[in-house]
Design an enzyme around this catalytic site. Structure first.
Site, PDB file in Angstrom:
ATOM      1  N   ASP A 175     -31.411  -9.536 -59.822  1.00 21.17           N
ATOM      2  CA  ASP A 175     -31.819  -9.039 -58.832  1.00 21.17           C
ATOM      3  C   ASP A 175     -32.619  -9.810 -57.558  1.00 21.17           C
ATOM      4  O   ASP A 175     -32.173  -9.745 -56.553  1.00 21.17           O
ATOM      5  CB  ASP A 175     -32.245  -7.606 -59.172  1.00 21.17           C
ATOM      6  N   GLU A 198     -30.940  -8.620 -65.676  1.00 17.05           N
ATOM      7  CA  GLU A 198     -30.830  -7.976 -64.394  1.00 17.05           C
ATOM      8  C   GLU A 198     -31.996  -7.819 -63.654  1.00 17.05           C
ATOM      9  O   GLU A 198     -31.711  -8.140 -62.244  1.00 17.05           O
ATOM     10  CB  GLU A 198     -30.356  -6.524 -64.775  1.00 17.05           C
ATOM     11  N   GLU A 255     -25.775  -8.828 -61.690  1.00 19.73           N
ATOM     12  CA  GLU A 255     -27.154  -9.206 -61.526  1.00 19.73           C
ATOM     13  C   GLU A 255     -27.394 -10.150 -62.662  1.00 19.73           C
ATOM     14  O   GLU A 255     -28.178 -10.987 -62.609  1.00 19.73           O
ATOM     15  CB  GLU A 255     -28.235  -8.121 -60.922  1.00 19.73           C
ATOM     16  N   ASP A 280     -25.230  -3.845 -62.032  1.00 19.77           N
ATOM     17  CA  ASP A 280     -26.371  -4.468 -63.041  1.00 19.77           C
ATOM     18  C   ASP A 280     -25.772  -5.663 -63.605  1.00 19.77           C
ATOM     19  O   ASP A 280     -26.624  -6.502 -63.741  1.00 19.77           O
ATOM     20  CB  ASP A 280     -26.686  -3.174 -63.969  1.00 19.77           C
TER      21      ASP A 280
END
Length: 232
Positions: free
Chosen positions: A49, A45, A121, A118
């Site tokens: 991101d 994640e 990502e 989440d």
């Protein structure tokens, strides 16, 4: 975990290392120890991101060559916010494939915006580590091109059906708005609906979606993007 082939078909990417996909789908509530470290999707994640933020910025930079830095920053924030990430996650049915602990499962974790955001990502991070930059960029383009276009045109987070209704009634309150399902494809567990928007007897837009409501929103969005002021 449910059939991983379904998810891989939806994102149009096949993992060389299936464990990468499993890791991306493993929520912290279901974490186990593997290889001396905690096995869940939090590290992926973090990676996804950062990569998503940078590449969406590049997509906006290319699409809006005259936009100032402040506008680009604002639009990027809209696209990568939790609400939109969760929406993208739902479009590919990511919640159905998550690996959750029993407690989180009971609390409806598969539909929580924070968990879905989440997870998408983490999925990007998993593709990046499995297939490299090009694969991750192609995934982001497939998943977020619509969001980038909508943000650039001021349509992100718009209720397209409501906006269309307001526009049509502003032209002629007597015009009838009809959404017709004109096609269905795919197996029962993964159907895609095709909807035609007809206003005053004239076809104005078409949309596809995993639900009839989603397809209707896309049809309204299509009509708004084309412009309906000159039709009547």
């Amino acid at each position: 975990m449910s059939n991983p082939d379904i998810l891989q078909d939806r994102i149009e990417y096949r993992f060389s290392d299936p464990d990468k996909l499993t890791e991306a789908l493993a929520h912290s509530s279901a974490a186990v120890q593997r290889g001396g470290r905690r096995f869940d999707n939090e590290r992926l994640e973090y990676l996804g991101d950062a990569f998503l933020d940078a590449f969406v910025g590049l997509m906006l930079f290319r699409r809006l060559p005259k936009a100032p830095e402040g506008d680009l920053t604002r639009l990027r924030a809209q696209i990568v916010c939790e609400k939109n990430l969760a929406a993208v996650s739902r479009q590919i049915g990511l919640g159905d494939h998550l690996i959750l602990g029993r407690g989180e499962e009971r609390q409806g974790g598969r539909s929580k915006d924070s968990i879905l955001a989440d997870a998408v990502e983490a999925l990007i991070g998993a593709v990046l580590t499995d297939g490299g930059y090009d694969a991750a960029e192609k995934l982001i383009e497939r998943l977020f091109d619509k969001s980038v276009r909508d943000a650039a045109e001021g349509l992100l987070f718009t209720d397209h059906k409501s906006r269309l209704q307001e526009t049509v009634h502003g032209i002629d309150g007597s015009l009838k708005i009809v959404y017709k399902v004109v096609g269905e494809s795919g197996p029962d567990h993964d159907k895609t609906f095709r909807v035609l928007l007809v206003v005053g007897g004239k076809p104005l837009g078409e949309g596809r979606g995993k639900s009839k409501k989603e397809a209707e929103q896309e049809a309204a969005r299509d009509a708004l993007r084309k412009g309906i002021d000159n039709v009547f």
